[in-house]
Every structure is written in structure tokens, then in C-alpha cells.
Design an enzyme around this catalytic site. Structure first.
Site, PDB file in Angstrom:
ATOM      1  NE  ARG A   1      79.895  77.435  28.177  1.00  0.00           N
ATOM      2  CZ  ARG A   1      80.949  76.967  27.498  1.00  0.00           C
ATOM      3  NH1 ARG A   1      80.746  76.204  26.446  1.00  0.00           N
ATOM      4  NH2 ARG A   1      82.169  77.252  27.862  1.00  0.00           N
TER       5      ARG A   1
ATOM      6  NE  ARG B   1      78.499  76.510  18.272  1.00  0.00           N
ATOM      7  CZ  ARG B   1      79.785  76.788  18.232  1.00  0.00           C
ATOM      8  NH1 ARG B   1      80.513  76.697  19.334  1.00  0.00           N
ATOM      9  NH2 ARG B   1      80.357  77.135  17.104  1.00  0.00           N
TER      10      ARG B   1
ATOM     11  NE  ARG C   1      82.148  82.662  24.274  1.00  0.00           N
ATOM     12  CZ  ARG C   1      82.666  81.462  24.485  1.00  0.00           C
ATOM     13  NH1 ARG C   1      83.942  81.237  24.211  1.00  0.00           N
ATOM     14  NH2 ARG C   1      81.933  80.489  24.981  1.00  0.00           N
TER      15      ARG C   1
ATOM     16  CB  SER D   1      88.157  78.140  17.867  1.00  0.00           C
ATOM     17  OG  SER D   1      88.861  76.948  18.059  1.00  0.00           O
TER      18      SER D   1
ATOM     19  CD  GLU E   1      86.973  78.900  22.253  1.00  0.00           C
ATOM     20  OE1 GLU E   1      86.960  78.084  23.194  1.00  0.00           O
ATOM     21  OE2 GLU E   1      86.482  78.672  21.135  1.00  0.00           O
TER      22      GLU E   1
END
Length: 426
Positions: free
Chosen positions: A277, A262, A391, A352, A349
Site C-alpha cells: 500500500r 493515493r 503488487r 480489480s 488483491e
RNA sequence: GGAGAGGUGGCUGAGUGGUCGAAAGCACUGGUCUUGAAAACCAGCGACGGGUUAAACCGUCCCAGGGUUCGAAUCCCUGCCUCUCCGCCA
């Protein structure tokens, strides 16, 4: 993509629903274009019918050996009119489609109203935030102390927002992937699938990343205009693109491990420290292709499957229902799983899970044959992370750290790490 | 990288300029037969858009995009993909 017929017949409803998520649909423009489209389409089709009829009679005349010269003369001008009408029509259709591709999904009625992540609703919690009788370190410090996490070297090799893992930490990272895949395939009924990490534009359009979110993607500098996948959702969901699935093969459930790439342009300054991230991270993704009437049940089940990973790892978490302003472009309803990070003293988070209903299916032309009608109908797609591996590792580093700087290995991972119970300080 | 073959309905596969949206088979649906099922036989059966209470009806679609023609699944060009052989390679 929304159903064009819904937009035509229930425009006010669509506008109101999209407003819930802060999207302003240009209804006036759509009405205008639709009216034009209808007008020109009728005109074009009339001309086409005329041409077809004349051509047919020419063929018949010729077969009988009659003189076709007068018929040819008659049809002469028709071609030009038809050509310009066809061009006008296709231009309008292109414009309408471009608008439609940029319209997000309608939030489900159970999706709470709200503007931002602050309006998300907590559904349930599992576990108690981990308590420590010493000063907790964040995952960066824990990882570096173990000699297993190195951001400086990653920055040298590539740049910011990458990580190098070594030794026990790298091994645990790999163990997590195996553990998750085994869990989902053995106990939750998913089929493991391996897919390309590079995809074409059609696939990205199918799942909704294109045309609107190109900035978040890494694009390859090649002739084919390939992209690195931002999530396994893209290749895995596109397995069923342009397919009509047999009822007997429904539902389809896939578990897939891939790296995710990403670019996240626009997130500069957020989570700059550590592994939260990254431009590259691993994820185990769950994807379900289901009958329309089953999709909301499937979302609940899939969310539960992701939760079990956290439970088995002993990581405290909560489940959030995202509000209408925070759900993703293609989603109608989304649950986020947020894991407890002691160093940040908050939940973050880690998964999702979304139901897209027929939004992606329409773009994908992914259908099943409904035995009741005998007709192909759009499927529903549901997916979620089960889990984001990087994560998850962060959460373990923080929740399983010891006063002496060692790291306990969660019990379920020990068999995946040759019986290792602790990763020792370097 | 070189040489060749090919991409047609859910699937297999015929069709090389004019009632072709497309033979045939499989699958599927309905019926006959049967206590029931299977088999056999009969019939139906592409998608999308427009239209209709429903039909009729009209249009588009034979990998994609251009072109030739009154008319293209069929001819020409470009691209993509698949297969076979040779070379190279983890």
C-alpha cells in the site's frame, strides 16, 4: 449517477437495491424535493412562456412602427417574478444534483449479497500456492537482500509509504510494464494510450471520485484545483466525456500505463510494511467503452485479460466476485484478482475489474449513436487493472525467491531484461 | 511571459439586439431511379427537461459564470480553452 427517472418512477426498487450495499437513500427527502421541483419548474416555465410571448409581440409592434410603450408597461413586473422563480428552481436543482452525485450505483443482480469482504465469493482458482523447502521471506526482505528495495531512503526523500528501487529490481519493475502493455495491445485488442497524470475536477466527478472521495486524492495547491490521478481510469475514461461516439468506433479499448497517487486517508495502520500500500505506484489499466448490451460480456473478457498476465507470469491466483457491500461506489459488479503471497500465506488483491454500466457515462455524458433509434444513448464503461505493477513485483519477489537469496526471473520477462534469468544477491 | 484571433448542431461553417434553435455543405435516415450498388434527384434530420397512448405543445441550451435589456448566439464583465506570431524552455 443513477437515472433520475428510475428514482422517480421506481423509488422503492432503488431504495431496496441500494440497501443491499448498505446505502440508505433518503427517499422521503427526495420525494419532497422532487415535488417542489416539479411545482416550481412548471411555474417558472409558465412565466418564461409569458415573457417570451410578450417580448415577441413587442418586436412585431416595433417592426410595424406602432407605439410599444403600453406593452412595455405591461411586462414590467413579470421580470421580478420570473427572476425569483428561476433562482428558486436552480437552488432546488443544485440540491437535488448534490444528492444524486452522492448516491452509489445499484449492484447487478449477479453481484452476491453481503456486508464486507468476508462475504465475497470465490469464483475460480488458477495454480497451486507455491511450495518452498526453506523459510520464505516476505518481499521486503527479499528485495533488500537483493539490494534493490529501500524504504528507508524513500522515507528520507519523502516520507512513509514510498519506495526506492534500484538495479535488477527496478529493471524488473519496468519490464513488467512493458510486458503487460505489449500483451494487451498485441493479443487482446487494446490501443495503447498516454494521458495526463494531473486532472481537473470535472474528470474526477465523471468517474465518481468526486465529490465523495476527495480525502483519498492528492490535490495540487494551484489555482486550477488540479489533482494527481488515483488511477488511469480517470483520464482514460474521460477521453469520451461529452462525446457522441460513432457506432463504427465501438467498442473502444484502451491500455494505459500510469503512476497512481493515493492519499488513502483512513487506511493508516494497514499494510504499513512493504510495497503493498503506497502513496505512489504504477499500474497498467484496461478501459473499455462499449455498447450497453455488451458490457457484462466485456467485463468477463477484461477480467480474463488481466488473468492471463498472472498466468504468463506463473503466479497463482483466485478470482473473487465482490459482494454488494464491498463493490466500489460506481460499480455494479466487480471481480477482484487475488495473487498468492507466500509470506502472508494468503491471497491479496492485485487487480480489480468492474462494470459501471451507465453510471459513469451519465456523469460523463458519454454517449454513442444507436443506429436503431438514431438517438444518442449512454455508453457502458468497464475497466480493470491489468495489473497493479507494484503488487505484481511483490508477488514475484515472494513467489520466485530462491533459497540462496537470489531471485529467478519469470520466463516471459527475460526477453524484457536482456535475457537475464536470475537477479543475484547483492 | 508579450501581442493578436477565435470558441455556434455528429463534423465544417454562416449569422453582431426582435418569428434564430440557428443558413449552407458534409455525414446520417427514408424515398425515386437501378438486376444490385454508386451517382443523381426528392424529403427528413440538434440535445436536454416537461407533456402526450403517440403527437401537438411548453421550457432550457450557440465554451462556462455573471451583467445590460421587454427581448441576447449577437452588447458588457470575469474565467477556461484553442489557434497564430514573438520570447523562454526539456
Amino acid at each position: 449517477m443513477l437515472d433520475p427517472r428510475l428514482i422517480r418512477s421506481e423509488l422503492d426498487y432503488v431504495v431496496a437495491q441500494l440497501a443491499r450495499r448498505g446505502f440508505k437513500l433518503d427517499a422521503v427527502r427526495i420525494i419532497e424535493l422532487e415535488a417542489q421541483r416539479k411545482d416550481i419548474q412548471v411555474r417558472t416555465q409558465t412565466l418564461q412562456a409569458d415573457r417570451n410571448a410578450r417580448s415577441k409581440s413587442i418586436g412585431q409592434a416595433k417592426a410595424k412602427g406602432e407605439d410599444i410603450a403600453p406593452l412595455l408597461a405591461e411586462v414590467g413586473k413579470l421580470g421580478d417574478h420570473l427572476k425569483s422563480a428561476e433562482q428558486e428552481l436552480s437552488q432546488l436543482q443544485t440540491e437535488l444534483e448534490a444528492i444524486m452525485l452522492g448516491v452509489p450505483n445499484i449492484p447487478h443482480e449477479s453481484t452476491p449479497d453481503g456486508k464486507s469482504e468476508n462475504d465475497n465469493v470465490e469464483i475460480r482458482r488458477w495454480g497451486e500456492p507455491t511450495c518452498f523447502d526453506f523459510d520464505v521471506k516476505d518481499h521486503v526482505d527479499v528485495g533488500e537482500q537483493l539490494g534493490g528495495l529501500d524504504f528507508d531512503t524513500a522515507a528520507k526523500i519523502t516520507g512513509s509509504r514510498f519506495a526506492v528501487m534500484t538495479g535488477g529490481v527496478a529493471r524488473m519493475h519496468r519490464a513488467l510494464i512493458q510486458f503487460m502493455l505489449d500483451l494487451h495491445t498485441r493479443e487482446h485488442g487494446y490501443t495503447e494510450i498516454y494521458v495526463p497524470y494531473i486532472v481537473n475536477k470535472e474528470s474526477l466527478r465523471g468517474t465518481g471520485q468526486l465529490p465523495k472521495f476527495e480525502k483519498d486524492l492528492f490535490k495540487l495547491n494551484d489555482e486550477q484545483e488540479y489533482y494527481l490521478i488515483p488511477t488511469a481510469e480517470v483520464p482514460v475514461t474521460n477521453v469520451v466525456r461529452d462525446e457522441i461516439i460513432d457506432t463504427a468506433d465501438m467498442p473502444r479499448r484502451f491500455a494505459c500505463h500510469t503512476p497512481c497517487f493515493r492519499s488513502e486517508a483512513g487506511s493508516y495502520g494497514r499494510d504499513t510494511r512493504g510495497m503493498i500500500r503506497q502513496h505512489q505506484f504504477e499500474k497498467v489499466e484496461l478501459v473499455q467503452i462499449v455498447k450497453p448490451e455488451d458490457s457484462h460480456q466485456a467485463l468477463e473478457a477484461l477480467t480474463g485479460h488481466a488473468e492471463i498476465v498472472l498466468q504468463k507470469l506463473g503466479l497463482p491466483y483466485r478470482v473473487m466476485a465482490l459482494c454488494s457491500g464491498d463493490i466500489g461506489f460506481s460499480s455494479t459488479k466487480t471481480y477482484d484478482l487475488e495473487v498468492w503471497l507466500p509470506a502472508q500465506n494468503t491471497y491479496r488483491e492485485i487487480s480489480s475489474c468492474s462494470n459501471f454500466e451507465d453510471f459513469q457515462a451519465r456523469r460523463l455524458q458519454a454517449r454513442w449513436r444507436n443506429p436503431e433509434t438514431g438517438k444518442p444513448e449512454l455508453v457502458h464503461t468497464v475497466n480493470g487493472s491489468g495489473l497493479a505493477v507494484g503488487r505484481t513485483l511483490v508477488a514475484i519477489l515472494e513467489n520466485y525467491q530462491q533459497a540462496d537469496g537470489c531471485l529467478k526471473v519469470p520466463e516471459v520477462l527475460q526477453t524484457y531484461m536482456g535475457g537475464l534469468t536470475t537477479i543475484a544477491k547483492a
